[in-house]
Motif scaffolding. Structure first.
Motif, PDB file in Angstrom:
ATOM      1  N   SER A 104       0.581  -1.413  -0.040  1.00 56.88           N
ATOM      2  CA  SER A 104       0.183  -0.093   0.107  1.00 56.88           C
ATOM      3  C   SER A 104       0.807   1.046   0.147  1.00 56.88           C
ATOM      4  O   SER A 104       2.161   1.185   0.936  1.00 56.88           O
ATOM      5  CB  SER A 104      -0.644   0.329   0.922  1.00 56.88           C
ATOM      6  OG  SER A 104      -0.545   0.362   2.192  1.00 56.88           O
ATOM      7  N   GLN A 137      -3.114  -1.385  -3.203  1.00 57.99           N
ATOM      8  CA  GLN A 137      -3.530  -0.377  -2.694  1.00 57.99           C
ATOM      9  C   GLN A 137      -2.921   0.999  -2.452  1.00 57.99           C
ATOM     10  O   GLN A 137      -2.152   1.540  -2.245  1.00 57.99           O
ATOM     11  CB  GLN A 137      -3.949  -0.691  -1.287  1.00 57.99           C
ATOM     12  CG  GLN A 137      -5.249  -0.205  -0.604  1.00 57.99           C
ATOM     13  CD  GLN A 137      -5.910  -0.272   0.836  1.00 57.99           C
ATOM     14  OE1 GLN A 137      -4.814  -0.999   1.357  1.00 57.99           O
ATOM     15  NE2 GLN A 137      -7.176   0.183   0.821  1.00 57.99           N
ATOM     16  N   HIS A 144      -4.004   5.380  -1.993  1.00 63.65           N
ATOM     17  CA  HIS A 144      -5.032   6.090  -0.766  1.00 63.65           C
ATOM     18  C   HIS A 144      -4.309   7.451  -1.900  1.00 63.65           C
ATOM     19  O   HIS A 144      -3.023   7.543  -1.801  1.00 63.65           O
ATOM     20  CB  HIS A 144      -4.712   6.495   0.153  1.00 63.65           C
ATOM     21  CG  HIS A 144      -4.920   4.717   0.794  1.00 63.65           C
ATOM     22  ND1 HIS A 144      -6.006   4.508   1.470  1.00 63.65           N
ATOM     23  CD2 HIS A 144      -3.453   3.537   1.509  1.00 63.65           C
ATOM     24  CE1 HIS A 144      -6.163   3.266   1.987  1.00 63.65           C
ATOM     25  NE2 HIS A 144      -4.690   3.384   1.763  1.00 63.65           N
TER      26      HIS A 144
END
Length: 292
Positions: free
Chosen positions: A14, A65, A67
Motif C-alpha cells: 500500500s 492498494q 490512497h
C-alpha cells in the motif's frame, strides 16, 4: 502476512500518492508557481495528467492498494512529491518540518489525512528542526539513514533520533555536500535508492566516503549511476519488490546496469511530473506497508 513500514525494497502492498490533477490544479497554477519553486521549466498540465495516469496504472497492475492525497488549494504544486512531508515507521507516522519554505503546509495536511484513516502519529519535527522525507531511507528493518542537507538540519536529525533510537532503531547520518546550493533540491535519495537487501543504486561522486563505505560494509553491491544520467534522475529508483524497479525513462545506462544486476525495470515517461520538478518515483510516493 507480516508487514512493516521499515523497508524501501520489500514487496509493496500500500502507498499514498498525490495525482498530478490534485497537485497541479491547472495550467494557470503551474504558470504562477513553477519559477518560484525552482522547476527547470513549466510542466504542461495535460501532458502531466497523461504521464501520471500511466505511472499510477503500474501500481494498480501490481495489485498495490492506493490512497490519494486530495487537492488542497493551500498547498503548492510541489505537494505532488508527497514522500517529503512524512516518514512511515512501525510505531506511527513522523510528520516532517519542511526545509523548503514553500512546502511548510504539507505535513499538517497529511496529518489530517492519516488521522482520518486511524493511522497513528509517532511525533512531529518541530522548528527550528527541519527534516524532509527525501532525506531518509531504510537500509534494513533496524537502520534508518538520514542525510544532513539544506532541507534537513542537525536539530531535525536530533529530534528524529530521539523518537527512534529508544525503540531500537539505529540512525546513520550522511553528511551531504553543498553541491548546487540552498535553492536546489538535493536529498539523500538523490544519490541513494536501496532496491534489495544487498543492492542499492548510487551516485558515488556526491556520496560521502564514510557513508559509502558503510553500505559496502553492510554487504550492499552498488549500481553506479553515470554522470550523464544524474540530472535525469537515474539514481531515483523505486522498488515495488526486491529488484523489481520503477524509474524515469531516459536513463538507459543505469537501466541496463539494473538489468545486469538481476532487476526488472519499468521506465515511465516523467518529463512533466518528474524531470521538470526534480522528483522521481520515490518522491512521488509515500510507501506504507511492505511484506516481511
Amino acid at each position: 502476512m507480516k508487514t512493516t513500514h521499515h523497508s524501501e525494497y520489500l514487496k509493496l502492498h500500500s502507498l499514498f500518492i498525490k495525482p498530478a490533477k490534485n497537485a497541479f490544479f491547472s495550467e494557470a497554477t503551474l504558470h504562477a508557481q513553477w519559477e518560484e519553486l525552482n522547476y527547470l521549466e513549466q510542466p504542461k498540465f495535460n501532458s502531466a495528467i497523461d504521464e501520471y495516469n500511466i505511472f499510477e496504472a503500474k501500481f494498480l497492475k501490481e495489485d498495490i492498494q492506493i490512497h490519494h492525497f486530495p487537492a488542497d488549494a493551500m498547498l503548492t504544486i510541489d505537494s505532488i512529491y508527497c514522500r517529503d512531508a512524512s516518514i512511515a515507521t512501525d510505531f506511527g507516522m513522523i510528520l516532517c518540518n519542511m526545509g523548503k519554505a514553500g512546502r511548510k503546509g504539507e505535513p499538517e495536511v497529511q496529518k489530517a489525512i492519516y488521522k482520518s484513516k486511524n493511522i497513528p502519529i509517532l511525533g512531529e519535527i518541530r522548528s527550528p528542526g527541519t527534516l524532509e522525507g527525501g532525506d531518509v531511507a531504510w537500509l534494513d528493518q533496524n537502520t534508518l539513514a538520514v542525510g544532513h542537507t539544506y532541507r534537513t538540519n542537525e536539530e531535525g536529525i536530533s529530534q528524529l533520533k530521539n523518537m527512534l533510537e529508544p525503540k531500537g532503531i539505529e540512525v546513520i547520518v550522511a553528511e551531504l555536500p553543498h553541491f548546487r546550493g540552498e535553492s536546489d533540491v538535493f536529498h539523500l535519495m538523490s544519490i541513494l535508492s536501496p532496491v534489495d537487501k544487498d543492492l542499492a543504486v548510487v551516485y558515488s561522486p556526491l556520496m560521502p566516503i564514510k557513508f559509502r563505505n558503510e553500505l559496502l560494509k553492510r554487504g550492499f553491491k552498488l549500481v553506479e549511476v553515470p554522470e550523464d544520467e544524474f540530472d535525469s534522475m537515474g539514481c531515483n529508483v523505486l522498488a515495488i519488490s526486491p529488484r523489481k524497479c520503477m524509474m524515469v525513462a531516459g536513463n538507459p545506462k543505469t537501466q541496463q546496469r539494473l538489468l545486469d544486476a538481476g532487476c526488472s525495470v519499468f521506465a515511465y515517461k516523467g518529463e512533466e511530473i518528474s524531470v521538470k520538478g526534480g522528483g522521481g518515483p520515490t518522491c512521488l510516493t509515500r510507501p506504507m506497508l511492505r511484506s516481511l
